[in-house]
Design a protein around this motif. Structure first.
Motif, PDB file in Angstrom:
ATOM      1  N   GLN A 190       2.340   1.731  -3.450  1.00  0.00           N
ATOM      2  CA  GLN A 190       1.347   2.222  -4.400  1.00  0.00           C
ATOM      3  C   GLN A 190       1.037   3.695  -4.174  1.00  0.00           C
ATOM      4  OE1 GLN A 190      -1.601  -0.752  -3.530  1.00  0.00           O
ATOM      5  NE2 GLN A 190      -1.036  -2.009  -5.287  1.00  0.00           N
ATOM      6  N   MET A 191       1.019   4.118  -2.913  1.00  0.00           N
ATOM      7  CA  MET A 191       0.741   5.524  -2.607  1.00  0.00           C
ATOM      8  C   MET A 191       1.906   6.428  -3.017  1.00  0.00           C
ATOM      9  SD  MET A 191      -1.093   5.159   1.144  1.00  0.00           S
ATOM     10  CE  MET A 191      -0.449   6.722   1.663  1.00  0.00           C
ATOM     11  N   LEU A 192       3.126   5.987  -2.751  1.00  0.00           N
ATOM     12  CA  LEU A 192       4.297   6.826  -2.980  1.00  0.00           C
ATOM     13  C   LEU A 192       4.818   6.780  -4.410  1.00  0.00           C
ATOM     14  CD1 LEU A 192       6.213   6.046   0.331  1.00  0.00           C
ATOM     15  CD2 LEU A 192       4.969   8.141  -0.235  1.00  0.00           C
ATOM     16  N   HIS A 193       4.523   5.685  -5.106  1.00  0.00           N
ATOM     17  CA  HIS A 193       5.072   5.504  -6.454  1.00  0.00           C
ATOM     18  C   HIS A 193       3.960   5.080  -7.413  1.00  0.00           C
ATOM     19  CE1 HIS A 193       9.077   5.969  -4.796  1.00  0.00           C
ATOM     20  NE2 HIS A 193       8.756   5.098  -3.866  1.00  0.00           N
ATOM     21  N   LYS A 194       3.042   5.981  -7.632  1.00  0.00           N
ATOM     22  CA  LYS A 194       1.891   5.697  -8.489  1.00  0.00           C
ATOM     23  C   LYS A 194       2.289   5.346  -9.918  1.00  0.00           C
ATOM     24  CE  LYS A 194      -1.464   8.621  -6.045  1.00  0.00           C
ATOM     25  NZ  LYS A 194      -0.912   8.914  -4.820  1.00  0.00           N
ATOM     26  N   GLU A 195       3.478   5.800 -10.328  1.00  0.00           N
ATOM     27  CA  GLU A 195       3.933   5.578 -11.700  1.00  0.00           C
ATOM     28  C   GLU A 195       4.443   4.155 -11.934  1.00  0.00           C
ATOM     29  OE1 GLU A 195       7.627   6.374  -9.404  1.00  0.00           O
ATOM     30  OE2 GLU A 195       5.609   7.195  -9.346  1.00  0.00           O
ATOM     31  N   LEU A 196       4.713   3.405 -10.868  1.00  0.00           N
ATOM     32  CA  LEU A 196       5.272   2.057 -11.029  1.00  0.00           C
ATOM     33  C   LEU A 196       4.206   1.066 -11.492  1.00  0.00           C
ATOM     34  CD1 LEU A 196       7.583   1.562  -7.906  1.00  0.00           C
ATOM     35  CD2 LEU A 196       8.270   1.956 -10.265  1.00  0.00           C
ATOM     36  N   THR A 246       0.831  -1.207   0.000  1.00  0.00           N
ATOM     37  CA  THR A 246       0.000   0.000   0.000  1.00  0.00           C
ATOM     38  C   THR A 246       0.863   1.255   0.000  1.00  0.00           C
ATOM     39  OG1 THR A 246      -1.767  -1.174   1.147  1.00  0.00           O
ATOM     40  CG2 THR A 246      -1.822   1.226   1.254  1.00  0.00           C
ATOM     41  N   LYS A 247       1.923   1.271   0.831  1.00  0.00           N
ATOM     42  CA  LYS A 247       2.839   2.426   0.853  1.00  0.00           C
ATOM     43  C   LYS A 247       3.483   2.625  -0.515  1.00  0.00           C
ATOM     44  CE  LYS A 247       4.337   4.562   4.169  1.00  0.00           C
ATOM     45  NZ  LYS A 247       3.976   5.879   4.684  1.00  0.00           N
ATOM     46  N   VAL A 290      14.001  -3.746  12.825  1.00  0.00           N
ATOM     47  CA  VAL A 290      13.565  -3.064  11.613  1.00  0.00           C
ATOM     48  C   VAL A 290      12.239  -2.385  11.926  1.00  0.00           C
ATOM     49  CG1 VAL A 290      14.753  -4.560   9.972  1.00  0.00           C
ATOM     50  CG2 VAL A 290      12.490  -5.184  10.766  1.00  0.00           C
ATOM     51  N   SER A 291      11.927  -1.354  11.164  1.00  0.00           N
ATOM     52  CA  SER A 291      10.731  -0.583  11.495  1.00  0.00           C
ATOM     53  C   SER A 291      10.011  -0.112  10.248  1.00  0.00           C
ATOM     54  CB  SER A 291      11.137   0.634  12.331  1.00  0.00           C
ATOM     55  OG  SER A 291      11.833   1.561  11.510  1.00  0.00           O
ATOM     56  N   GLN A 292       8.861   0.474  10.464  1.00  0.00           N
ATOM     57  CA  GLN A 292       8.124   1.069   9.355  1.00  0.00           C
ATOM     58  C   GLN A 292       8.907   2.229   8.750  1.00  0.00           C
ATOM     59  OE1 GLN A 292       4.088   1.877  10.518  1.00  0.00           O
ATOM     60  NE2 GLN A 292       3.758  -0.218  11.192  1.00  0.00           N
ATOM     61  N   ARG A 293       9.710   2.895   9.545  1.00  0.00           N
ATOM     62  CA  ARG A 293      10.567   3.966   9.010  1.00  0.00           C
ATOM     63  C   ARG A 293      11.577   3.395   8.020  1.00  0.00           C
ATOM     64  NH1 ARG A 293      10.369   5.623  14.528  1.00  0.00           N
ATOM     65  NH2 ARG A 293       9.124   7.489  14.737  1.00  0.00           N
ATOM     66  N   ASP A 294      12.093   2.191   8.321  1.00  0.00           N
ATOM     67  CA  ASP A 294      13.021   1.548   7.389  1.00  0.00           C
ATOM     68  C   ASP A 294      12.333   1.263   6.058  1.00  0.00           C
ATOM     69  OD1 ASP A 294      15.086   1.488   9.269  1.00  0.00           O
ATOM     70  OD2 ASP A 294      14.452  -0.456  10.049  1.00  0.00           O
ATOM     71  N   ILE A 295      11.086   0.860   6.112  1.00  0.00           N
ATOM     72  CA  ILE A 295      10.324   0.600   4.882  1.00  0.00           C
ATOM     73  C   ILE A 295      10.205   1.891   4.069  1.00  0.00           C
ATOM     74  CG2 ILE A 295       8.046  -0.015   3.978  1.00  0.00           C
ATOM     75  CD1 ILE A 295       7.777  -1.823   6.520  1.00  0.00           C
ATOM     76  N   GLN A 296       9.885   2.956   4.730  1.00  0.00           N
ATOM     77  CA  GLN A 296       9.749   4.253   4.059  1.00  0.00           C
ATOM     78  C   GLN A 296      11.050   4.653   3.378  1.00  0.00           C
ATOM     79  OE1 GLN A 296       6.887   6.138   4.042  1.00  0.00           O
ATOM     80  NE2 GLN A 296       7.731   7.861   2.948  1.00  0.00           N
ATOM     81  N   ARG A 297      12.157   4.449   4.090  1.00  0.00           N
ATOM     82  CA  ARG A 297      13.472   4.811   3.508  1.00  0.00           C
ATOM     83  C   ARG A 297      13.751   3.960   2.304  1.00  0.00           C
ATOM     84  NH1 ARG A 297      15.003   6.063   9.137  1.00  0.00           N
ATOM     85  NH2 ARG A 297      15.203   3.900   9.608  1.00  0.00           N
TER      86      ARG A 297
END
Length: 159
Positions: free
Chosen positions: A101-107, A98-99, A152-159
């Motif tokens: 898809q939200m952050l990289h709509k062009e992919l 979901t993250k 590991v964390s959700q912040r790591d996923i974001q990075r």
């Protein structure tokens, strides 16, 4: 009579702050520096799970040390905790997808799925590595399991 708007105040990561006493006053006593908080203000707070000394290191393995210190909550706040637990592997995959898809709509979807699978696997590998390292440092298996899950964390996923 003028109706006061209802206001929600969200306090994030309250137990990584050095002013837990102030947060206790705001949340439990509903005062700030002794002054009452108006009735139209609703306070919500989030905290991190306290898992022992988050600043502790295990021998030379400083890679596991948290970048912030999670303090135990004030005893009067403990009865307010709602523990939502942590995501299982499938929930974490859904979250990552979901993250992405939200952050990289062009992919294209295939790339989102592939990247999601790679991130989920890397999170899993890091947790297994952390667990093995903690066991080598003579940590109890149940404590190593809890600590390694947090490496590991959700912040790591974001990075």
């Amino acid at each position: 009579k003028i109706k006061m708007p209802f206001v929600t105040v969200f306090l994030d990561e309250v137990n990584t702050s050095s002013c837990l006493g102030l947060f206790k006053e705001i949340i439990v006593d509903r005062t700030i520096d002794g002054e009452s908080i108006p009735d139209n203000i609703f306070i919500v707070a989030a905290c991190n799970p306290h898992r022992g000394n988050s600043m502790a290191t295990h021998a030379e393995e400083t890679w596991l040390r948290s970048s912030y210190y999670v303090r135990p909550l004030h005893p009067t706040l403990e009865y307010l905790i709602w523990d939502y637990g942590s995501l299982d592997q499938y929930q974490e995959g859904d979250y990552i997808r979901t993250k992405m898809q939200m952050l990289h709509k062009e992919l294209p979807n295939i790339e989102v799925v592939t990247l999601t699978d790679l991130i989920v696997e890397s999170q899993s590998l890091m947790r297994r590595y952390a667990y093995k390292q903690l066991i080598k440092q003579r940590m109890k298996p149940e404590d190593a399991e809890v600590s390694s899950h947090s490496c590991v964390s959700q912040r790591d996923i974001q990075r």
